[in-house]
Design a protein around this motif. Structure first.
Motif, short mmCIF file in Angstrom:
data_model
loop_
_atom_site.label_atom_id
_atom_site.label_comp_id
_atom_site.label_asym_id
_atom_site.label_seq_id
_atom_site.Cartn_x
_atom_site.Cartn_y
_atom_site.Cartn_z
N GLN A 60 0.82 -1.20 0.00
CA GLN A 60 0.00 0.00 0.00
C GLN A 60 0.86 1.25 0.00
O GLN A 60 1.89 1.33 0.66
N TYR B 195 -12.36 3.59 -1.82
CA TYR B 195 -11.77 2.24 -1.75
C TYR B 195 -12.88 1.20 -1.81
O TYR B 195 -13.95 1.36 -1.24
N ASN C 201 -3.99 -8.30 -0.57
CA ASN C 201 -2.89 -7.43 -0.15
C ASN C 201 -3.14 -5.98 -0.51
O ASN C 201 -2.60 -5.07 0.11
N ASN C 202 -3.95 -5.76 -1.54
CA ASN C 202 -4.26 -4.41 -1.99
C ASN C 202 -5.75 -4.27 -2.21
O ASN C 202 -6.45 -5.26 -2.43
N TYR C 203 -6.23 -3.05 -2.19
CA TYR C 203 -7.63 -2.81 -2.50
C TYR C 203 -7.87 -3.10 -3.97
O TYR C 203 -6.95 -3.09 -4.80
#
Length: 304
Positions: free
Chosen positions: A25, A105, A125-127
């Motif tokens: 991020q 998000y 792990n990420n949006y």
């Protein structure tokens, strides 16, 4: 790294605050802890509440819904390796919702158990990234990531999981700022979008002996069926499971089932057959909801 969302002592939303910020991020992106604040506040009126008006220290209900969620039918997770599976979904939203804003998000996830009180939850792990398809619709893609060595999973987690997605519009509000006004933040959470199997990775071995062997003599075929144990990060025998012993004649492409036997208390397999012609023996396990199917590579026996 993330940790298992234990919800025996805390609510589903509170458990999410245990998730650390993924390393990938950006520094100026909302942290998982920031978003957990919004989820926790929304929990006060229920994660699945239809409409929340601004006020009372809660975010308002964002005008957004999720559909067309796609994920692999099953995800096989071993003992140590990171596993990532792709997901995609459609988000339909009000014309006033700016999905391209830097502080908007959306996050797909998997949950085990009920939507309002899950036993465990796993995120990416990420949006997710969304591409507008119209003024009120966006196509989104993301991942769900599994880290079995980090105590995210226990053995009873194997089996069916459901998919959900959430969206948060901060609308310029800084969750770490002194003037942060949560009532100006929009939030929507929706479960039951799809389902998948999260399975304990399996292994199957085979050994046929003696080799070579005289025609008409016995051949002993041994092997072992094992699967990942998410609590000690080792492989253990899968007990009392039916496994097919199969044979393929040399020069043929087709295996035929000779017999079906069950694994013993340590996952071991052992049986005998009569040698007749050159060929390959293998064990074939059909799989269960918690453990994927697995087939051993054929072991050649030279019959003389």
């Amino acid at each position: 790294m993330r940790i298992r969302a234990t919800v025996a002592a805390v609510s589903g939303a509170l458990a999410l605050s245990a998730l650390a910020v993924p390393a990938a991020q950006a520094d100026d992106a909302a942290s998982r802890a920031d978003i957990a604040k919004i989820r926790e506040a929304a929990q006060d009126s229920g994660r699945s509440a239809g409409t929340r008006a601004p006020g009372d220290g809660q975010p308002y209900t964002l005008n957004a819904t999720f559909s067309n969620f796609k994920i692999a039918t099953a995800v096989k997770v071993g003992t140590t390796n990171h596993v990532s599976t792709k997901v995609s979904f459609t988000m339909t939203h009000g014309a006033d919702v700016d999905v391209t804003a830097s502080d908007f998000y959306t996050d797909p996830y998997l949950y085990k158990g009920s939507f309002d009180s899950p036993d465990n939850m796993l995120f990416g792990n990420n949006y997710a990234k969304c591409t507008p398809a119209s003024s009120t619709k966006a196509n989104c893609t993301g991942t769900i990531d599994f880290y079995p060595a980090d105590s995210e999973l226990i053995n009873s987690d194997a089996g069916s999981w459901k998919a959900g997605a959430m969206a948060i519009a901060f609308n310029g509000e800084d969750p770490d700022g002194e003037t942060f006004d949560i009532t100006k933040v929009g939030y929507k959470d929706q479960g039951g979008l799809a389902s998948t199997l999260v399975q304990r990775y399996s292994k199957q071995t085979v050994n046929a002996s003696p080799e070579p062997v005289k025609k008409g003599k016995p051949i002993t075929v041994t092997g072992k069926l094992s699967r990942a144990n998410w609590e000690d990060n080792k492989y253990h025998g899968y007990t009392n499971q039916p496994v097919k012993l199969q044979f393929r004649k040399k020069g043929s492409d087709t295996y035929s089932t000779v017999k079906t036997i069950k694994t013993n208390s340590t996952g071991e397999l052992k049986t005998t057959v009569t040698a007749s012609t050159d060929g390959y023996f293998r064990y074939n396990f059909a799989g269960t909801s918690t453990t994927p199917a697995v087939v051993a590579a054929g072991d050649f026996v030279d019959v003389q």
